[in-house]
Design a protein around this motif. Sequence first.
Motif, short mmCIF file in Angstrom:
data_model
loop_
_atom_site.label_atom_id
_atom_site.label_comp_id
_atom_site.label_asym_id
_atom_site.label_seq_id
_atom_site.Cartn_x
_atom_site.Cartn_y
_atom_site.Cartn_z
N CYS A 89 0.84 -1.19 0.00
CA CYS A 89 0.00 0.00 0.00
C CYS A 89 0.88 1.25 0.00
O CYS A 89 1.87 1.34 0.72
CB CYS A 89 -0.91 -0.01 1.23
SG CYS A 89 -1.95 1.45 1.37
N HIS A 91 0.19 4.02 1.21
CA HIS A 91 0.01 4.84 2.41
C HIS A 91 1.14 4.56 3.40
O HIS A 91 2.04 5.36 3.58
CB HIS A 91 -1.37 4.56 3.03
CG HIS A 91 -1.69 5.42 4.21
ND1 HIS A 91 -2.43 4.96 5.27
CD2 HIS A 91 -1.39 6.72 4.49
CE1 HIS A 91 -2.57 5.93 6.16
NE2 HIS A 91 -1.95 7.00 5.69
N ARG A 92 1.12 3.37 4.01
CA ARG A 92 2.18 3.06 4.98
C ARG A 92 2.76 1.67 4.77
O ARG A 92 3.25 1.03 5.70
CB ARG A 92 1.66 3.23 6.39
CG ARG A 92 1.41 4.70 6.70
CD ARG A 92 0.99 4.98 8.10
NE ARG A 92 0.45 6.34 8.17
CZ ARG A 92 -0.37 6.76 9.11
NH1 ARG A 92 -0.76 5.94 10.07
NH2 ARG A 92 -0.82 7.98 9.11
N GLY A 93 2.65 1.18 3.54
CA GLY A 93 3.43 0.00 3.17
C GLY A 93 2.87 -1.34 3.59
O GLY A 93 3.56 -2.35 3.49
N VAL A 94 1.62 -1.36 4.04
CA VAL A 94 1.04 -2.66 4.41
C VAL A 94 0.88 -3.53 3.16
O VAL A 94 0.59 -3.03 2.08
CB VAL A 94 -0.32 -2.44 5.12
CG1 VAL A 94 -1.14 -3.73 5.19
CG2 VAL A 94 -0.08 -1.89 6.51
N CYS A 109 -6.79 -1.92 1.09
CA CYS A 109 -5.82 -2.15 2.15
C CYS A 109 -6.54 -2.45 3.47
O CYS A 109 -7.53 -1.79 3.83
CB CYS A 109 -4.92 -0.93 2.30
SG CYS A 109 -3.68 -1.13 3.60
N TYR A 111 -5.50 -1.92 6.39
CA TYR A 111 -5.13 -1.04 7.50
C TYR A 111 -6.08 0.16 7.59
O TYR A 111 -6.91 0.25 8.49
CB TYR A 111 -3.68 -0.59 7.32
CG TYR A 111 -2.96 -0.12 8.57
CD1 TYR A 111 -3.60 -0.01 9.80
CD2 TYR A 111 -1.60 0.21 8.51
CE1 TYR A 111 -2.93 0.40 10.93
CE2 TYR A 111 -0.91 0.63 9.65
CZ TYR A 111 -1.58 0.73 10.86
OH TYR A 111 -0.90 1.14 11.98
N HIS A 112 -6.02 1.08 6.62
CA HIS A 112 -6.88 2.27 6.67
C HIS A 112 -7.85 2.33 5.51
O HIS A 112 -8.59 3.30 5.38
CB HIS A 112 -6.04 3.55 6.67
CG HIS A 112 -4.95 3.57 7.70
ND1 HIS A 112 -3.65 3.20 7.40
CD2 HIS A 112 -4.96 3.87 9.02
CE1 HIS A 112 -2.90 3.29 8.48
NE2 HIS A 112 -3.66 3.68 9.49
N GLY A 113 -7.80 1.32 4.63
CA GLY A 113 -8.83 1.22 3.61
C GLY A 113 -8.56 1.91 2.29
O GLY A 113 -9.48 2.06 1.49
N TRP A 114 -7.32 2.35 2.04
CA TRP A 114 -7.05 2.88 0.70
C TRP A 114 -7.38 1.78 -0.31
O TRP A 114 -7.07 0.60 -0.10
CB TRP A 114 -5.58 3.30 0.57
CG TRP A 114 -5.24 4.61 1.23
CD1 TRP A 114 -5.85 5.17 2.31
CD2 TRP A 114 -4.19 5.51 0.84
NE1 TRP A 114 -5.26 6.36 2.64
CE2 TRP A 114 -4.23 6.60 1.75
CE3 TRP A 114 -3.23 5.51 -0.16
CZ2 TRP A 114 -3.34 7.65 1.67
CZ3 TRP A 114 -2.33 6.56 -0.24
CH2 TRP A 114 -2.40 7.63 0.67
S1 FES Z 1 -1.36 1.40 5.19
FE1 FES Z 1 -2.77 1.01 3.61
S2 FES Z 1 -4.39 2.38 3.99
FE2 FES Z 1 -2.96 2.84 5.52
#
Ligand code: FES
Length: 473
Positions: A89, A91-94, A109, A111-114
Amino acid sequence: MAKNVNRNLEVFDMRLGAQDGSLINRHAYFDESVFERELGAIFNPSWQFVGHESEISQPGEYVTRKIMRDEVIVARSENGEIHVMLNSCRHRGVKLCSADGGKATNFQCAYHGWTYATDGRLRGVPESPTLHPSGIDRSKLGLHKARVEVFNGLIFATFNNDAAPLLDVFGDMSWYLDTVFKKTEYEAYGPPVRFIGDFNWKSGAENWCGDPYHGDVTHHTGYVAGVSYLDDMQKHVTDMQAMGAVVTNEQDASGETVFVFTADGGHAGLHFRIPAEFDRPVFPGLEKHLWTEIEQNASPDLVAGADRRIVCVSTTFPNFSVVEQLITNVGDDEFPAVSVVNVRVWLPLSATQTEVWSWLIVPKRATPAWKRASQRAFARTFNVGGVFEVDDSHNWNTTAQANRGSVGMALDNNYTALPEEPTPSSVFRGKVYRGPLHDVNFRSLYSTWVERMEAKPEPVTLVGFKTEGACEL
Ligand code: FES
Ligand SMILES: [Fe+2]
C-alpha cells in the motif's frame, strides 16, 4: 535524480572465477556477500518470469508473485491489460493482498482502507476531504508498477527502467522457447508448485542448461522405474511407428540428434531428438490431432526444430528454466508416454536457499484425459516429490552443506569439459555443439555471470523513480 539500487556493491575484490566460466570459486554458492552483489549485478537488471497469462485470463483475475525480494500483484485489469504492481500500500506499506490469487474489482488495504483499481490506480482514500482539505494527488499514489512483456503467454516483468526489450535480451534463446510455446497454444495447468531448497540458485540454473552427464548416475533409480525413454532409444522409434509414423531412415542425416546450444547473453540448453527420420514430422508425447495442427499451422522452422524431439531443457539467463520432455507413464494404457512442459524460476532467498516456483504447462487443445496424464507424469518426475526433483535436490543440497568451511569455500567448481567448436546448422539457432556431454553450455552461463559480477556496477534506474519522489503510472 536516479535512484541507485546497487548500494552494496562499492568494492568487491574476491576472485569469482575464470573469465570463460570454466572455473567458479565456491564462494559463489555459499557466500552471502556474493549473493548481495548478485541482487544488484544479476537480478535487478533482469526480466523475471511471474506467471502465465492463462492464470489470469479474465478481467479482475490476479495472482501474487515475487520479483526477488519484492512481492507483486500480477493482475488483468478491466480493459484486459496485464499489470505487475508492488504488493504494498502506498500509504504506509502494508501488504495489500495476502491471497495467492483470485478475482477482484478493487484491492483494499486492510489497515486504513485505501483502495486501488486492478490497474493500480488509487481509487479511494477514506475521509480524504477531512484529512486532506487541500486535496491529495491520487495520480502520484497508485501502486508502484513494473514494466511488463508477454512472450508466448509467458509474463515477464522488471522494475529496471533501463533493461533492454525482452526479445533483445533473449536473442537466439527466444527461438528455442518458440519451439516449445509457439508451436501450439499452451496454458498453465493449475497454480505453480513452490518449495524451498537448501541450495544456491545457480546449482539449479546450471543443471537445467542440460546436464546429461548426471542422468545415468543421479537418476538411475528413476530410469530403472521406467520414467524415461532415455535408456531405450529404440522404443521411441517403435512407439512412434505404433502411432502411425512411418520411418524412412533410421539414421539421422542431419547429425543434430543430440546437442547442446548456447545463445549470447548466458542462455544455454540441451536438445535431444529421436535418431531416426520419419516421413512426416512427429511430436512425441502429444496427441495425434496436435501433430496435424502443428504441422499445418506452425512455421516450418518451428516444425523442424520441434520435430522428433524428446527433450529440450534450457536456462534463460539468469534463473528461468524450461523443460519439454517425453515421460513414460508405466501402467497407463491410454497414454503410455506423454510430454511434460515444466517452467520454473530459481528464486534466491539467500546464498544457500532457493525458492523454486514450478508450473506445469499443457497444450490448450489437448484432451482433458491427456492433460491429467501429463500431470501424473509431472508428479512422478519434476514435481516436488518427483524422482528427478528429489534426486537433483539431494545433490544441490549436499553441495551447499559440504562446502561451508573455510577450506571448501576456497576451492573451484569445474566446468572445463570439451572446449569444442560449434557445428554449423541450417535449422538450429545460436551456437550448436554436437553430442550430449559438454560443459560449454555451463560456461555460457558462468562466463556471463563472471562478466557481470566483475563489471563496475552501473546504477540501475527503477521504474517510477526517474524523478525523486514521483511515481509514474
Ligand atoms: S497502510 Fe494502507 S491504507 Fe494505511
Ligand atoms: Fe537431474
